[in-house]
Design an enzyme around this catalytic site. Structure first.
Site, short mmCIF file in Angstrom:
data_model
loop_
_atom_site.label_atom_id
_atom_site.label_comp_id
_atom_site.label_asym_id
_atom_site.label_seq_id
_atom_site.Cartn_x
_atom_site.Cartn_y
_atom_site.Cartn_z
N ARG A 8 0.87 -1.18 0.00
CA ARG A 8 0.00 0.00 0.00
C ARG A 8 0.91 1.23 0.00
NH1 ARG A 8 -3.86 -0.58 5.06
NH2 ARG A 8 -4.71 1.38 4.28
N HIS A 9 0.33 2.38 -0.31
CA HIS A 9 1.06 3.65 -0.24
C HIS A 9 1.52 3.92 1.20
CE1 HIS A 9 -2.48 5.13 1.82
NE2 HIS A 9 -3.19 4.44 0.93
N ASN A 15 -5.32 8.68 6.49
CA ASN A 15 -5.13 7.47 7.32
C ASN A 15 -5.03 7.88 8.79
OD1 ASN A 15 -2.94 6.06 4.84
ND2 ASN A 15 -5.03 5.44 5.28
N ARG A 91 -1.34 9.92 -2.83
CA ARG A 91 -0.59 9.17 -1.81
C ARG A 91 0.23 8.02 -2.43
NH1 ARG A 91 -6.12 8.55 -1.47
NH2 ARG A 91 -7.09 6.52 -1.08
N GLU A 114 -8.01 3.41 -5.44
CA GLU A 114 -8.74 2.75 -4.35
C GLU A 114 -10.24 2.69 -4.68
OE1 GLU A 114 -9.00 0.63 -2.48
OE2 GLU A 114 -8.57 1.08 -0.39
N HIS A 182 -3.55 0.41 -2.81
CA HIS A 182 -4.43 0.77 -1.70
C HIS A 182 -4.99 -0.50 -1.06
CE1 HIS A 182 -4.34 4.89 -3.27
NE2 HIS A 182 -4.24 4.27 -4.43
#
Ligand code: F6P
Length: 230
Positions: A8-9, A15, A91, A114, A182
């Site tokens: 994932r980023h 987040n 991101r 995402e 994502h």
């Protein structure tokens, strides 16, 4: 020996706040992961080449020892290309920003974005539960089939559908590929390449700052994971 890398980023400001969707930038922590990721992949690329040459040298020695002529003249294997694919969200693009373009083929793809959370985009899970209890319950009851309401809203099944082309491309090519994506996209890709059933997808743990490497073999897939420790 061909490798598929999935992460994932890095951590984003959304987040941190527990907000879903959006197009936020990385936090300082997320930026540190991005730097470490590029450095690590640079190292892994060199290591991969060393192994490739060692295997070639072993083969040459074996042929020499057997005293037979190689069927065709042998030359050193070409270095394997490494590509880095990201979604088009900030991101993910920022997470790839420390990769050297001379060493890695970088590409942004909308298909890796995402899941679109429709009218819930930008909300926290507790805001959805409190303000849209009906939607919250419907998703809890059928996470994979549930489609977020609103223009562009998607379900896991919609995302699986748009990822088909990406999966076909990954399977077709001989490059090593790192996909920076994502949570939902990573769950689907991991489930596909690890042969997990559809029921496992929605709850698959895919924490931030964790890097998976998968090596498809004739008998299945071998995988390993690396966790970034600050
Ligand atoms: O919270 C990060 C995130 O990637 C959101 O953008 C996305 O809606 C969510 O995770 C998906 O996870 P789940 O399907 O478990 O809600």
């Amino acid at each position: 020996m061909r490798q598929i890398w999935i992460t994932r980023h890095g951590e984003s400001t959304d987040n941190e706040k527990g907000r879903i969707g959006g197009d936020a930038s990385l936090t300082e922590r997320g930026d540190r992961y991005s730097k470490a990721l590029a450095k690590f992949m640079e190292y892994k690329k060199k290591e991969f080449r060393r192994q490739q040459l060692a295997e070639y040298a072993k083969l040459v020695r074996l042929i020499e020892q057997s005293g037979s002529e190689p069927p065709t003249p042998m030359s050193e294997p070409e270095p394997v290309n490494f590509c880095v694919w990201t979604s088009m969200l900030k991101r993910a693009v920022e997470t790839a920003s420390y990769f050297d373009e001379n060493d890695f083929d970088l590409k942004e793809m909308r298909m890796l974005n995402e899941i679109d959370a429709g009218i819930c985009d930008g909300m926290t899970y507790s805001e959805i539960r409190d303000n849209l209890p009906h939607e919250y319950k419907a998703r809890m009851a059928n996470k994979i089939g549930y489609r977020y309401p609103g223009v562009g809203g998607e379900s896991y099944l919609d995302v699986i559908n748009r990822l088909r082309a990406v999966i076909v491309e990954i399977e077709r090519m001989s490059d090593n590929c790192l996909v920076i994506c994502h949570r939902v996209v990573a769950r689907i890709l991991l489930a596909y390449f690890m042969n997990l059933g559809r029921d496992a997808i929605g709850d698959l743990e895919v924490p931030l700052h964790t890097l998976y490497v998968l090596e498809p073999k004739p008998y299945g897939v071998e995988w390993e994971l690396y966790k970034y420790n600050e």
